[in-house]
Motif scaffolding. Sequence first.
Motif, PDB file in Angstrom:
ATOM      1  N   UNK A 138       0.832  -1.209   0.000  1.00  0.00           N
ATOM      2  CA  UNK A 138       0.000   0.000   0.000  1.00  0.00           C
ATOM      3  C   UNK A 138       0.867   1.261   0.000  1.00  0.00           C
ATOM      4  N   UNK A 139       1.954   1.210   0.783  1.00  0.00           N
ATOM      5  CA  UNK A 139       2.831   2.382   0.866  1.00  0.00           C
ATOM      6  C   UNK A 139       3.481   2.660  -0.490  1.00  0.00           C
ATOM      7  N   UNK A 140       3.878   1.600  -1.187  1.00  0.00           N
ATOM      8  CA  UNK A 140       4.479   1.781  -2.511  1.00  0.00           C
ATOM      9  C   UNK A 140       3.473   2.354  -3.506  1.00  0.00           C
ATOM     10  N   UNK A 141       2.210   2.109  -3.244  1.00  0.00           N
ATOM     11  CA  UNK A 141       1.157   2.627  -4.122  1.00  0.00           C
ATOM     12  C   UNK A 141       0.704   4.028  -3.711  1.00  0.00           C
ATOM     13  N   UNK A 142       1.352   4.570  -2.678  1.00  0.00           N
ATOM     14  CA  UNK A 142       1.037   5.935  -2.277  1.00  0.00           C
ATOM     15  C   UNK A 142       0.094   6.066  -1.103  1.00  0.00           C
ATOM     16  N   UNK A 143      -0.347   4.931  -0.535  1.00  0.00           N
ATOM     17  CA  UNK A 143      -1.239   4.976   0.623  1.00  0.00           C
ATOM     18  C   UNK A 143      -0.414   4.831   1.886  1.00  0.00           C
ATOM     19  N   UNK A 144      -0.465   5.858   2.743  1.00  0.00           N
ATOM     20  CA  UNK A 144       0.374   5.855   3.933  1.00  0.00           C
ATOM     21  C   UNK A 144      -0.257   4.991   5.035  1.00  0.00           C
ATOM     22  N   UNK A 145       0.445   3.949   5.491  1.00  0.00           N
ATOM     23  CA  UNK A 145      -0.108   3.104   6.564  1.00  0.00           C
ATOM     24  C   UNK A 145      -0.020   3.798   7.911  1.00  0.00           C
ATOM     25  N   UNK A 146      -0.774   3.276   8.876  1.00  0.00           N
ATOM     26  CA  UNK A 146      -0.722   3.806  10.239  1.00  0.00           C
ATOM     27  C   UNK A 146       0.611   3.440  10.879  1.00  0.00           C
ATOM     28  N   UNK A 147       1.413   4.444  11.268  1.00  0.00           N
ATOM     29  CA  UNK A 147       2.698   4.142  11.903  1.00  0.00           C
ATOM     30  C   UNK A 147       2.530   3.310  13.179  1.00  0.00           C
ATOM     31  N   UNK A 148       1.432   3.554  13.894  1.00  0.00           N
ATOM     32  CA  UNK A 148       1.202   2.826  15.147  1.00  0.00           C
ATOM     33  C   UNK A 148       0.933   1.348  14.857  1.00  0.00           C
ATOM     34  N   UNK A 149       0.129   1.080  13.818  1.00  0.00           N
ATOM     35  CA  UNK A 149      -0.156  -0.315  13.468  1.00  0.00           C
ATOM     36  C   UNK A 149       1.113  -1.035  13.025  1.00  0.00           C
ATOM     37  N   UNK A 150       1.907  -0.363  12.186  1.00  0.00           N
ATOM     38  CA  UNK A 150       3.152  -0.973  11.713  1.00  0.00           C
ATOM     39  C   UNK A 150       4.075  -1.292  12.879  1.00  0.00           C
ATOM     40  N   UNK A 151       4.198  -0.348  13.817  1.00  0.00           N
ATOM     41  CA  UNK A 151       5.072  -0.556  14.973  1.00  0.00           C
ATOM     42  C   UNK A 151       4.595  -1.724  15.821  1.00  0.00           C
ATOM     43  N   UNK A 152       3.276  -1.814  16.023  1.00  0.00           N
ATOM     44  CA  UNK A 152       2.724  -2.917  16.814  1.00  0.00           C
ATOM     45  C   UNK A 152       2.956  -4.256  16.121  1.00  0.00           C
ATOM     46  N   UNK A 153       2.734  -4.300  14.829  1.00  0.00           N
ATOM     47  CA  UNK A 153       2.929  -5.548  14.086  1.00  0.00           C
ATOM     48  C   UNK A 153       4.394  -5.974  14.077  1.00  0.00           C
ATOM     49  N   UNK A 154       5.283  -4.998  13.981  1.00  0.00           N
ATOM     50  CA  UNK A 154       6.711  -5.336  14.010  1.00  0.00           C
ATOM     51  C   UNK A 154       7.120  -5.864  15.381  1.00  0.00           C
TER      52      UNK A 154
END
Length: 344
Positions: A138-154
């Motif tokens: 999604x990010x490569x397609x220009x849609x910015x993901x939720x930084x909080x969700x990404x951090x939690x998933x990582x």
Amino acid sequence: MRLGIIGLPQSGKTTVFEALTRSVAADGNRQESRIGTITVPDKRVEILSDMYHPRKTIFTQVEYFLPGKGDHGGAAKKDQSIWTQVRDCDALIHAVRHFSGYGFGAPTPREDMAAIDQELIISDLVVVEKRLERLALDERRGKKPSPEEVALLERCKEHLDNETPLRRFPDIVTAKLLRGFAFLSAKPMLILFNNEDEDDALPDAASLPDGEECMVIRAKLEQELAQMSDEDAQEFLTEFNITASATDRVIQRSYDLMGLISFFTVGEDEVRAWTIGRDTEAVDAAEVIHSDIKKGFIRAEVLAYDDLMVAGTYAEARKKGTVRLEGKTYNVCDGDIINFRFNV
């Protein structure tokens, strides 16, 4: 509350299910998924019903779910159907063999627990990695993901890569952004050591996992008990030094594990128990009854069960000043008798 029963083959999962639900299936049906609904015993509801003589008395209920048989210790593809089946359960009951006998080797409870945890962790890791891949796309397609969700998933991925179940991390378990994933290793788990008939002791300390909720069940014995009349069952309980049935003990431990409490509504029409999480605010407890009560919430008229028992009647409790009005943010306590005032 829905509790899923899991475990390795020959751990006695089916016997545990039948002991808890007081049901026995024909051999031909033992390969299929099974559901058993049990009324949660609560003497307070019985006493309130005797006081109010309502048209209906409603106890809360627990649903036990036994997924269709599969080889939990086999290939991951065979296991996925089982894990999919229990993903919507509120908590898991892990039956662990702690008995010997013909055709069985010595029990290895710690290894068995680790084997099931490994399956849960792998299942969750697949979900986490797929989601992270999707967010990166999604990010490569220009849609910015939720930084909080990404951090939690990582963080989840790091813990899972280290072979640590997510239930060990309360902030991850309670994170709103992760609720939709229904991670299996994040679910509360009660470990039931399935013992021989004459053995009511936990395994030695070296076999106990750190920080896990554990208890013993003599499932074969309790299964036989569940099929008896009340009179025979009481004699059986005394003979084997069982103070309460497995059903009652497991329900109580499950409530404690999940942080659940009960409040009551009373009246001539109905006396009813409702289950909520500890520290639930009054306005959210109202929603458990009906969403309109939450929308139009004005006040909660609250009387503690113990105060009612001391007073003898609701009217007398009013005179004593133990009936009180509480607002939306009041944290409901176990045993509260509540009359919600609302306007819609």
